[in-house]
Design a protein around this motif. Structure first.
Motif, PDB file in Angstrom:
ATOM      1  N   GLU A  46       6.264 -13.136  -7.330  1.00  0.00           N
ATOM      2  CA  GLU A  46       5.488 -11.512  -6.333  1.00  0.00           C
ATOM      3  C   GLU A  46       5.360 -10.717  -7.272  1.00  0.00           C
ATOM      4  N   ASP A  47       6.035 -10.322  -7.650  1.00  0.00           N
ATOM      5  CA  ASP A  47       6.356  -9.068  -8.123  1.00  0.00           C
ATOM      6  C   ASP A  47       5.354  -9.331  -9.720  1.00  0.00           C
ATOM      7  N   MET A  48       4.863 -10.066 -10.092  1.00  0.00           N
ATOM      8  CA  MET A  48       4.282 -10.282 -11.075  1.00  0.00           C
ATOM      9  C   MET A  48       2.525 -10.217 -10.347  1.00  0.00           C
ATOM     10  N   ILE A  49       2.161 -10.869  -9.323  1.00  0.00           N
ATOM     11  CA  ILE A  49       1.292 -10.656  -8.421  1.00  0.00           C
ATOM     12  C   ILE A  49       0.825  -9.299  -8.020  1.00  0.00           C
ATOM     13  N   GLY A  50       2.573  -8.556  -7.604  1.00  0.00           N
ATOM     14  CA  GLY A  50       1.958  -7.102  -7.155  1.00  0.00           C
ATOM     15  C   GLY A  50       1.848  -6.211  -8.667  1.00  0.00           C
ATOM     16  N   LEU A  51       1.935  -6.182  -9.548  1.00  0.00           N
ATOM     17  CA  LEU A  51       1.805  -5.180 -10.857  1.00  0.00           C
ATOM     18  C   LEU A  51       0.452  -5.774 -10.937  1.00  0.00           C
ATOM     19  N   TRP A  52       0.052  -7.448 -11.243  1.00  0.00           N
ATOM     20  CA  TRP A  52      -1.223  -6.698 -11.494  1.00  0.00           C
ATOM     21  C   TRP A  52      -2.127  -6.277 -10.658  1.00  0.00           C
ATOM     22  N   LEU A  53      -1.861  -6.677  -9.378  1.00  0.00           N
ATOM     23  CA  LEU A  53      -2.835  -5.961  -8.388  1.00  0.00           C
ATOM     24  C   LEU A  53      -2.844  -4.602  -8.565  1.00  0.00           C
ATOM     25  N   ALA A  54      -1.444  -3.985  -8.950  1.00  0.00           N
ATOM     26  CA  ALA A  54      -1.567  -2.469  -9.304  1.00  0.00           C
ATOM     27  C   ALA A  54      -1.822  -1.797 -10.371  1.00  0.00           C
ATOM     28  N   VAL A  55      -2.320  -2.230 -11.529  1.00  0.00           N
ATOM     29  CA  VAL A  55      -2.695  -2.088 -13.036  1.00  0.00           C
ATOM     30  C   VAL A  55      -4.322  -2.515 -12.671  1.00  0.00           C
ATOM     31  N   PHE A  56      -5.249  -3.231 -11.640  1.00  0.00           N
ATOM     32  CA  PHE A  56      -6.569  -4.003 -11.306  1.00  0.00           C
ATOM     33  C   PHE A  56      -6.617  -2.139 -10.583  1.00  0.00           C
ATOM     34  N   ALA A  57      -6.171  -2.394  -9.373  1.00  0.00           N
ATOM     35  CA  ALA A  57      -6.237  -0.993  -8.312  1.00  0.00           C
ATOM     36  C   ALA A  57      -6.331   0.478  -9.122  1.00  0.00           C
ATOM     37  N   ALA A  58      -5.664   0.395 -10.751  1.00  0.00           N
ATOM     38  CA  ALA A  58      -5.101   2.147 -11.001  1.00  0.00           C
ATOM     39  C   ALA A  58      -6.504   2.077 -11.948  1.00  0.00           C
ATOM     40  N   GLY A  83      -7.397  12.977  -7.549  1.00  0.00           N
ATOM     41  CA  GLY A  83      -7.208  11.601  -8.396  1.00  0.00           C
ATOM     42  C   GLY A  83      -6.039  11.185  -9.096  1.00  0.00           C
ATOM     43  N   LEU A  84      -4.768  12.008  -8.389  1.00  0.00           N
ATOM     44  CA  LEU A  84      -3.717  11.217  -9.180  1.00  0.00           C
ATOM     45  C   LEU A  84      -3.860  10.641  -8.159  1.00  0.00           C
ATOM     46  N   LEU A  85      -3.107  11.393  -6.902  1.00  0.00           N
ATOM     47  CA  LEU A  85      -2.439  10.738  -6.355  1.00  0.00           C
ATOM     48  C   LEU A  85      -3.422   9.344  -5.280  1.00  0.00           C
ATOM     49  N   ALA A  86      -4.433   9.171  -5.248  1.00  0.00           N
ATOM     50  CA  ALA A  86      -4.798   8.575  -5.178  1.00  0.00           C
ATOM     51  C   ALA A  86      -4.805   7.292  -5.917  1.00  0.00           C
ATOM     52  N   LEU A  88      -1.831   6.507  -7.276  1.00  0.00           N
ATOM     53  CA  LEU A  88      -0.959   6.628  -6.733  1.00  0.00           C
ATOM     54  C   LEU A  88      -0.346   5.423  -5.217  1.00  0.00           C
ATOM     55  N   ALA A  89      -1.595   6.044  -4.310  1.00  0.00           N
ATOM     56  CA  ALA A  89      -1.690   5.632  -3.141  1.00  0.00           C
ATOM     57  C   ALA A  89      -1.781   4.436  -3.219  1.00  0.00           C
ATOM     58  N   GLY A  90      -3.535   3.694  -3.899  1.00  0.00           N
ATOM     59  CA  GLY A  90      -4.036   2.303  -5.036  1.00  0.00           C
ATOM     60  C   GLY A  90      -2.790   1.361  -5.629  1.00  0.00           C
ATOM     61  N   ILE A  91      -1.752   2.449  -6.258  1.00  0.00           N
ATOM     62  CA  ILE A  91      -1.100   1.140  -6.735  1.00  0.00           C
ATOM     63  C   ILE A  91      -0.081   0.615  -5.832  1.00  0.00           C
ATOM     64  N   MET A  92       0.452   1.811  -5.198  1.00  0.00           N
ATOM     65  CA  MET A  92       1.786   1.002  -3.950  1.00  0.00           C
ATOM     66  C   MET A  92       1.057   0.086  -2.754  1.00  0.00           C
ATOM     67  N   VAL A  93      -0.257   0.307  -2.913  1.00  0.00           N
ATOM     68  CA  VAL A  93      -1.238  -0.192  -1.663  1.00  0.00           C
ATOM     69  C   VAL A  93      -1.014  -1.820  -2.225  1.00  0.00           C
TER      70      VAL A  93
END
Length: 225
Positions: A46-58, A83-86, A88-93
């Protein structure tokens, strides 16, 4: 994810129970078939999938969001902090969405879980059940566990000391292979019944049924969600 309790109809459960009763009429071995939804939690996936999606979002936010240019007289683009806030929000979501997806989508979690880890979890869980369900506590040390774990798509066949002494680990391994082949190509209930019947054939000679034998363990198919 396919739940063990939802996999078998009432008729199929009775089919497996009948196979156990018929097998134990030929041998003193106590057969316990168990099907589990999963053998491990696999939080790392679950952590790995979240991490890869977060990288893609960033990366996506960085590429598509226009940034304020340094040239004098150019007001195109968003301020840096926007841009920084966007990002961070994208990474978290994205991380939260990935973790949820990894928890609920079995094939995705399986993709990010090492096969060796799944094999170790299935083996450990089978041995735990071997003791918890008292398969190891029969009076003649003749218990046999037939264990299937649905998420990992793996199976284990464990025998108590008398079973190991009479037919050997290699025979248990062949029974396990027969089980996995049946699960791969047919109905789970049919595969389990087939390996129970084959076990009875192999055990009826070295461990025949005795008139004094009593049924120490339940004959029903055990389902663990």
């Amino acid at each position: 994810m396919q739940r063990a309790s939802d996999l078998f109809t009432e008729e199929q459960r009775k089919q497996v129970e009948k196979a156990v009763v018929e097998a134990e009429a030929k041998t003193s071995c106590e057969v316990v078939p168990v099907v589990a939804t999963a053998s491990g939690r696999y939080d790392r996936a679950e952590d790995m999938i979240g991490l890869w999606l977060a990288v893609f979002a960033a990366i996506t936010v960085w590429v598509i969001l226009p940034r304020q240019a340094n040239e004098s007289g150019n007001w195109d683009g968003a301020p840096f902090y926007i841009g920084l806030l966007a990002m961070l929000a994208g990474i978290m979501v994205a991380f939260i969405a990935g973790a949820i997806a990894g928890n609920r989508i079995a094939w995705l979690r399986r993709l990010f879980t090492p096969r060796n880890q799944m094999r170790e979890e299935v083996s450990a869980r089978a041995r735990q059940i071997f003791f918890d369900k008292r398969v190891h506590h029969t009076s003649g040390a003749t218990g046999m566990l037939i264990y299937v774990s649905l998420f990992e798509r793996m199976a284990v066949v464990l025998g108590d000391q008398q079973v190991l002494d009479k037919i050997g680990q290699s025979s248990l391994d062949r029974l396990c292979q027969l089980l996995t082949d049946g699960l791969r190509h047919g109905e789970p209930a049919d595969a389990i019944c087939s390996v129970i019947s084959e076990a009875a054939i192999q055990l009826s000679g070295p461990l025949p049924r005795d008139e004094r034998d009593t049924n120490e363990l339940q004959d029903a198919l055990v389902l663990i969600d």
